[in-house]
Enzyme design. Structure first.
Site, PDB file in Angstrom:
ATOM      1  N   ASP A 165       0.862  -1.168   0.000  1.00 21.92           N
ATOM      2  CA  ASP A 165       0.000   0.000   0.000  1.00 21.92           C
ATOM      3  C   ASP A 165       0.916   1.241   0.000  1.00 21.92           C
ATOM      4  OD1 ASP A 165      -2.269   1.704   0.618  1.00 21.92           O
ATOM      5  OD2 ASP A 165      -1.510   1.736   2.675  1.00 21.92           O
TER       6      ASP A 165
ATOM      7  N   ASP B 222      -0.242   5.123   0.992  1.00 27.75           N
ATOM      8  CA  ASP B 222      -0.514   6.123   2.037  1.00 27.75           C
ATOM      9  C   ASP B 222      -0.554   5.484   3.417  1.00 27.75           C
ATOM     10  OD1 ASP B 222      -1.080   8.667   0.542  1.00 27.75           O
ATOM     11  OD2 ASP B 222      -2.535   7.355  -0.438  1.00 27.75           O
TER      12      ASP B 222
HETATM   13  O1  C5P Z   1      -2.686   4.371  -0.594  1.00 30.52           O
HETATM   14  P1  C5P Z   1      -3.916   4.067   0.219  1.00 30.52           P
HETATM   15  O2  C5P Z   1      -4.691   2.933  -0.346  1.00 30.52           O
HETATM   16  O3  C5P Z   1      -3.599   3.915   1.661  1.00 30.52           O
HETATM   17  O4  C5P Z   1      -4.822   5.410   0.055  1.00 30.52           O
HETATM   18  C1  C5P Z   1      -6.060   5.596   0.623  1.00 30.52           C
HETATM   19  C2  C5P Z   1      -6.055   6.534   1.804  1.00 30.52           C
HETATM   20  O5  C5P Z   1      -6.341   7.867   1.414  1.00 30.52           O
HETATM   21  C3  C5P Z   1      -7.164   6.107   2.742  1.00 30.52           C
HETATM   22  O6  C5P Z   1      -6.626   5.556   3.909  1.00 30.52           O
HETATM   23  C4  C5P Z   1      -7.982   7.369   3.032  1.00 30.52           C
HETATM   24  O7  C5P Z   1      -8.084   7.647   4.410  1.00 30.52           O
HETATM   25  C5  C5P Z   1      -7.253   8.482   2.334  1.00 30.52           C
HETATM   26  N1  C5P Z   1      -8.162   9.363   1.598  1.00 30.52           N
HETATM   27  C6  C5P Z   1      -8.051  10.721   1.749  1.00 30.52           C
HETATM   28  N2  C5P Z   1      -8.873  11.570   1.046  1.00 30.52           N
HETATM   29  C7  C5P Z   1      -9.790  11.083   0.187  1.00 30.52           C
HETATM   30  C8  C5P Z   1      -9.899   9.694  -0.002  1.00 30.52           C
HETATM   31  C9  C5P Z   1      -9.054   8.863   0.731  1.00 30.52           C
HETATM   32  O8  C5P Z   1      -7.207  11.182   2.535  1.00 30.52           O
HETATM   33  N3  C5P Z   1     -10.547  11.911  -0.499  1.00 30.52           N
HETATM   34 MG    MG Z   2      -2.967   3.139   3.417  1.00 28.98          MG
END
Ligand code: C5P
Ligand code: MG
Length: 297
Positions: free
Chosen positions: A49, A51
């Site tokens: 993954d 983030d």
């Molecule tokens: O790379 P990863 O799969 O971890 O990315 C998804 C993350 O981005 C989620 O954990 C979510 O909390 C975050 N997110 C965000 N803003 C959004 C959508 C998802 O910060 N609009």
């Molecule tokens: Mg993540």
């Protein structure tokens, strides 16, 4: 005895004795690590993954941004846009990590969050050429030890597959600026779609959110088929949704799942220990991953 077990891990991988490490089945974990070492680096791939797994969750008590947050907080977003994006985060993030809701309950709500956020971002006239500066001006940080992780995998030609529900254009720029975007790194994520003058018009499909990181979005990619001989897997994640990232690999022989437990540690501990082989609690480093790779490679 437990003490005996710990001492033996210590000999193989000293980092497993860090106070942040929790393992439900130490014997099984050591068996998998040994098996991966025996198979050798030509059989290994890493699926990660991005983030809050490769990037840091916090620093000095402050949260670090996700790839979405980097855009949300940047100078190219209007004040009104920022407020709306922040409202979405405050509404949907607690749902994302709520241990009392099932994945079936969460899935449609995550689609709603990502869809709304992408629509708002697409109204902001973000230019392709702005991304590098937006990343440079952000507070994003990769976890300590990222250099060693990427360098080792590159040195031994171990494929690294980054499977992210974040924003692909942003995360690629982060690893490019960190000088670790090597040819063995492959990314599947949400990518921006720009018009002919380089202005963001929408996001490309399929939409990847926290809880569809599985075959349903990988079907179109030939990636895993090429890697069908890579039957040993180290999976890195921070969410319960990251556990299915390796489902598309045709023949898995050994898989080691390492989970970063960043938030709501007490409430989520039990579920993480059941699902991940190794749980790293509030650990902002890649020490344990690097220690395991040092033993294996
Ligand atoms: O790379 P990863 O799969 O971890 O990315 C998804 C993350 O981005 C989620 O954990 C979510 O909390 C975050 N997110 C965000 N803003 C959004 C959508 C998802 O910060 N609009
Ligand atoms: Mg993540």
């Amino acid at each position: 005895t437990a003490r005996h077990g710990t001492a033996r891990h210590g000999e193989m991988v000293p980092e497993l004795q860090k106070s942040t490490v929790r393992i439900q089945q130490p014997e099984r974990v050591m068996g998998v690590i040994r098996a991966i070492k025996e198979q050798g680096c030509s059989k290994l791939q890493v699926i990660s993954d991005f983030d809050m797994t490769l990037s840091r969750f916090g620093c000095n008590g402050r949260r670090c941004p996700t790839s979405h947050n980097i855009l949300d907080n940047s100078h190219v977003i209007s004040e009104d846009g920022k407020k709306k994006l922040k409202d979405l985060l405050h509404h949907y993030y607690p749902i994302e990590i709520d241990p009392n809701r099932t994945l079936e309950e969460k899935r449609p709500l995550m689609v709603e969050w990502w869809t709304r956020a992408h629509e708002l971002l697409s109204q902001q006239k973000i230019q392709k050429g702005d991304i590098a500066q937006i990343v440079r001006e952000s507070d994003v940080m990769l976890r300590d030890g990222f250099n060693e992780l990427f360098d080792q995998l590159h040195k031994y030609s171990v494929p690294m597959f980054i499977f992210s529900a974040g924003v692909g254009d942003v995360l690629e720029e982060i690893i490019r600026q960190a000088n670790v975007f090597y040819p063995n790194v492959n990314v599947v994520s949400n990518y921006m779609d720009f018009d002919d003058s380089g202005v963001l018009k929408c996001f490309k499909s399929p939409l990847i959110h926290t809880y569809n990181k599985n075959n349903s979005v990988l079907q179109g990619t030939a990636y895993f088929q090429q890697l069908s001989t890579r039957t040993s897997i180290i999976l890195l994640g921070d969410s319960m949704g990251d556990l299915t990232m390796a489902d598309g690999v045709p023949s898995v022989e050994n898989i080691l799942k390492i989970g970063f437990l960043n938030d709501k540690v007490e409430e989520q501990r039990g579920r993480y220990l059941d699902a991940y082989d190794i749980v790293l609690e509030s650990d902002e480093t890649l020490d344990v991953v690097n220690g395991i790779l040092r033993y294996i490679l």
